[in-house]
Design a protein around this motif. Sequence first.
Motif, PDB file in Angstrom:
ATOM      1  N   GLY A  34       0.820  -1.211   0.000  1.00 44.91           N
ATOM      2  CA  GLY A  34       0.000   0.000   0.000  1.00 44.91           C
ATOM      3  C   GLY A  34       0.852   1.258   0.000  1.00 44.91           C
ATOM      4  N   ARG A  35       0.446   2.205   0.797  1.00 50.87           N
ATOM      5  CA  ARG A  35       1.100   3.514   0.832  1.00 50.87           C
ATOM      6  C   ARG A  35       2.487   3.435   1.466  1.00 50.87           C
ATOM      7  N   LYS A  36       3.320   4.365   1.039  1.00 53.31           N
ATOM      8  CA  LYS A  36       4.658   4.522   1.617  1.00 53.31           C
ATOM      9  C   LYS A  36       4.791   5.960   2.098  1.00 53.31           C
ATOM     10  N   ILE A  57       5.994   1.493   5.275  1.00 53.29           N
ATOM     11  CA  ILE A  57       5.380   0.851   4.115  1.00 53.29           C
ATOM     12  C   ILE A  57       4.192   0.054   4.635  1.00 53.29           C
ATOM     13  N   GLU A  58       3.024   0.384   4.133  1.00 50.39           N
ATOM     14  CA  GLU A  58       1.834  -0.381   4.487  1.00 50.39           C
ATOM     15  C   GLU A  58       1.754  -1.582   3.546  1.00 50.39           C
ATOM     16  N   PHE A  59       1.403  -2.728   4.101  1.00 49.46           N
ATOM     17  CA  PHE A  59       1.211  -3.904   3.256  1.00 49.46           C
ATOM     18  C   PHE A  59       0.161  -4.799   3.866  1.00 49.46           C
ATOM     19  N   GLU A  65      -3.615  -6.298   7.703  1.00 49.23           N
ATOM     20  CA  GLU A  65      -2.788  -5.136   7.403  1.00 49.23           C
ATOM     21  C   GLU A  65      -1.597  -5.075   8.349  1.00 49.23           C
ATOM     22  N   PHE A  66      -0.470  -4.627   7.817  1.00 44.96           N
ATOM     23  CA  PHE A  66       0.761  -4.439   8.569  1.00 44.96           C
ATOM     24  C   PHE A  66       1.370  -3.103   8.169  1.00 44.96           C
TER      25      PHE A  66
END
Length: 162
Positions: A34-36, A57-59, A65-66
Amino acid sequence: MATMQKITPNLWFDNVAEEAVNYYVSIFKNSSIGRKSFYTKEGFEFHQKPVGTPMTIEFQIEGQEFVALNAGPEFQFTEAVSFIVSCESQEEIDYYWNKLSEGGPVESQQCGWLKDKFGVSWQIIPTILTEIMSGNDSEQMSKTMNAMFQMKKLDIEKLKNG
């Protein structure tokens, strides 16, 4: 990631967050990045990172979600926190065990636990284990526990047969 879950694990990595996220996303089929966010000149005296270095860093892995924080060596992962991967088959156990233990050194314990190359602990567990251990057959539970304590990577047939 459209909606934010109430609690999100934040994983502190020693300057390898982006590498770790790419590694995990390559292993789990239902995953995404996801977003950074990036370090700026503000706070340089604390973070010591060049401007533009990824900070967070979203992943997402399998709907969970992490956030990965690209930080420093101040904190390390321990076995006190681990992620359980529930597996339906021996092939799935073998896949996750082999993928997550790539690139060692990997310290594996017993009972389906392993530590990946980033120091994160994982438990690769067959779903049948939970069924056996929460059942009413105390003899089968004892046999299964005895078999489990003899293994590093879990073997479904050996767990069933005790």
